[in-house]
Design a protein around this motif. Structure first.
Motif, PDB file in Angstrom:
ATOM      1  N   SER A 161       1.036   3.833  -3.165  1.00  0.00           N
ATOM      2  CA  SER A 161       0.635   5.227  -2.952  1.00  0.00           C
ATOM      3  C   SER A 161       1.773   6.168  -3.316  1.00  0.00           C
ATOM      4  CB  SER A 161       0.241   5.472  -1.504  1.00  0.00           C
ATOM      5  OG  SER A 161      -0.746   4.583  -1.112  1.00  0.00           O
ATOM      6  N   ALA A 162       2.976   5.827  -2.871  1.00  0.00           N
ATOM      7  CA  ALA A 162       4.131   6.669  -3.189  1.00  0.00           C
ATOM      8  C   ALA A 162       4.325   6.737  -4.694  1.00  0.00           C
ATOM      9  CB  ALA A 162       5.381   6.107  -2.516  1.00  0.00           C
TER      10      ALA A 162
ATOM     11  N   ARG B 132       0.835  -1.202   0.000  1.00  0.00           N
ATOM     12  CA  ARG B 132       0.000   0.000   0.000  1.00  0.00           C
ATOM     13  C   ARG B 132       0.869   1.250   0.000  1.00  0.00           C
ATOM     14  NH1 ARG B 132      -3.074  -0.565   4.590  1.00  0.00           N
ATOM     15  NH2 ARG B 132      -3.993  -2.321   3.525  1.00  0.00           N
ATOM     16  N   LEU B 133       1.915   1.207   0.814  1.00  0.00           N
ATOM     17  CA  LEU B 133       2.819   2.350   0.933  1.00  0.00           C
ATOM     18  C   LEU B 133       3.506   2.624  -0.403  1.00  0.00           C
ATOM     19  CD1 LEU B 133       3.249   3.734   3.685  1.00  0.00           C
ATOM     20  CD2 LEU B 133       5.513   2.685   3.735  1.00  0.00           C
TER      21      LEU B 133
END
Lengths: 296, 286
Positions: free
Chosen positions: A113-114, A109-110
């Motif tokens: 998103s990044a 997810r991180l």
């Protein structure tokens, strides 16, 4: 009301063809908006590329063969090719590292998103980031300078290698976003099937995974190429003078107040860009269709 | 889940408790590969951002202490504050206007004009083929008229930005609409006497809430980062202001750039939580 009930959401005409024209009205606001703010500007560019002071002419297109224009197209294509190759290789490695983790993991997810932010956030911020890193007073420049090493970034940062490095910063994340769905489509069962049939890791990659992923990989690379080719803001913020790539040439022709003829030269350049991007995007769509059958 | 299934079926499990077979070795190699990739990529992407932060905390002069002056000075530049405000307004207007333009059209086309589907798709994806730098060449004359009718406010940029966000909004909405049975919902609502407005606003829109939010936030991120069109049409938005200020006071302008980057990241991270699909609640009604 009773009439309405008879043809709730039916597209076919019930009363002598009167419903169809009315249904078309629903699409009018969208079509009108797109006509004014997308189709009209595109038409202005295309028509302007062939417009001269005395009616239609091909002389604007002659500028496309001038040395400085050819040089900027070559530079643009070199930069786009180099940065899309780098982006495709490292982006697919990163995507593979993500996809082999747990599907709902925080890491995934991180990273996605990044990537979503970094793929969009080229431009001024990106230029600043690299100036703050390897520019004259940048973190890394200063770090090495303190140890007596000159990384020489003032030479290469604004040339092809430096611009490729800067572009990788948004190309790699874009590759992750575009390539991830293709990797998600790979089933672990296929690997198990390969092993059941006596194949090893090399066989699996050579005969199963690579042929399936190849169109998606190539398509994504083309998308990256078009993305880099269209980019203006990053180089505009990095390089204040000159027109080393086509978008900068176009910007120069808009901003300089030389006259109408010059303006049409800008349109000819713009048309040249559209043609190249259109060819690349068409190939992309074809490859996407080819790879779509493996994705669900 | 898959691992449990595999174990139950007698397939070699990928869980690390299996000892040191070939599977286990492969697993270890994979973990090593992942660690290397994440570390290398993490370094490449984090160092420039750290460098920006480091740059904004530098004091003036050699050996000066770390300072947050640059961050405090943001408020000393009214032009910059104006640009931030106007970019946030543009982001809000663009995301709402984009949805208002596209959602009803896409629903309508699905229900009543299926033959237009390809046309709408083509038009929505066209901005990917016409780069912003090209679009702005043709937009310049159009904006002469926009200024004539709506004045020369920076907010008129929203007209162009709605076009820029079309491809992204379209893709998100298209997958959102494909996930629900639009036709049945609309038929049910219509046969109960709902008008088209009610169908769209109160029946279909709530059913694709996460797609709507997704599209809106993507538009926000895109608008906050937009430079090309604003700069070449001579409007002052966030990026243009940052770029301009970068020559006079690099510290302040890098602070703002970093803040907007962080803001967009938080938005998209929030989005990834919202976007997760919950299992549909089983409702039993008579």
């Amino acid at each position: 009301m009773t009439e309405e009930l008879g043809s709730v959401v039916d597209a076919r005409p019930r009363q002598g063809g009167r419903r169809l024209p009315l249904a078309w009205l629903g699409a009018v606001p969208f079509l009108a908006y797109v006509s004014i703010f997308l189709l009209l500007p595109t038409a202005i560019v295309v028509i302007g590329a062939f417009a001269g002071p005395n009616g239609p002419t091909l002389s604007n297109l002659n500028t496309l063969t001038q040395d400085y224009v050819v040089a900027s197209f070559v530079k643009s294509i070199e930069l786009s090719a180099a940065s899309s190759a780098v982006g495709a290789v490292f982006g697919s490695l990163l995507a593979y590292a993500i996809v082999t983790g747990k599907p709902d993991a925080t890491m995934r997810r991180l990273v996605t998103s990044a990537c979503g932010v970094l793929a969009q956030f080229g431009g001024v911020t990106l230029a600043f980031a690299f100036i703050a890193t390897v520019g004259g007073e940048g973190l890394i420049t200063v770090f090495f300078a303190d140890r007596g090493i000159d990384i020489g970034s003032s030479v290469w940062l604004f040339e092809l290698p430096g611009l490729t490095l800067v572009y990788s910063y948004f190309q790699i994340p874009l590759m992750v976003l575009v390539f991830l769905p293709a990797l998600d489509g790979i089933r672990p069962q296929w690997r198990e099937a390969t092993e059941t049939l006596g194949g090893n890791g090399w066989h699996y990659w050579r005969h199963v995974a690579a042929p399936i992923l190849w169109p998606a990989f190539l398509g994504a690379t083309l998308l990256l190429f078009a993305n880099a080719f269209s980019a203006y803001a990053t180089v505009a913020a990095l390089v204040s003078q000159g027109g080393i790539i086509v978008p900068l040439q176009i910007a120069n022709s808009i901003q300089s107040e030389v006259g109408a003829a010059n303006e049409n030269v800008g349109k000819a350049l713009a048309l040249g860009m559209v043609v190249i991007v259109a060819i690349v995007m068409t190939l992309y769509v074809v490859l996407q269709r080819k790879s779509a059958k493996w994705q669900r | 889940m898959a691992a449990i299934e595999a174990a139950a079926l007698g397939y070699p499990s990928t869980s690390p408790t299996r000892g040191s077979g070939p599977i286990h070795r492969r697993r270890r190699r994979l973990t090593l590969f992942r660690v290397i990739v994440f570390v290398v990529m993490g370094t490449f992407f984090l160092v420039p951002i750290l460098a920006m932060f480091e740059f904004t905390t530098r004091g003036t002069g050699l050996g000066a202490a770390r300072t947050l002056t640059a961050w405090r000075q943001i408020f000393d530049y009214p032009d910059l504050i104006d640009a931030i405000v106007v970019s946030l307004e543009l982001a809000a207007i663009t995301s709402i206007a984009g949805l208002l333009l596209l959602v009803p059209t896409m629903i309508w086309v699905r229900l009543r004009l299926p033959r237009l589907t390809r046309v709408i798709e083509f038009l929505c994806l066209l901005p990917l083929t016409v780069p912003a730098i090209v679009l702005v060449v043709g937009l310049a004359p159009v904006y002469a008229w926009v200024t004539y009718f709506f004045g020369s406010s920076t907010l008129t940029l929203a007209f162009a930005y709605v076009v820029l966000v079309l491809p992204y909004t379209y893709r998100v909405l298209d997958s959102g609409l494909s996930a629900i049975d639009v036709r049945t919902l609309a038929e049910a609502a219509r046969s109960l006497g709902a008008g088209w407005g009610t169908v769209m606003w109160r029946i279909i829109a709530p059913n694709m809430r996460s797609a709507l939010l997704n599209a809106a936030l993507l538009s926000v991120a895109l608008v906050l980062g937009e430079f090309t069109i604003a700069s070449l049409l001579s409007f002052q938005n966030l990026q243009v202001a940052i770029n301009f200020l970068g020559r006079a006071n690099a510290g302040v302008s890098i602070s703002v750039a970093l803040a907007s980057l962080f803001f967009a990241f938080v938005l998209l991270l929030a989005l990834s939580f919202v976007g997760r699909r919950r299992p549909a609640p089983v409702q039993e009604e008579e």
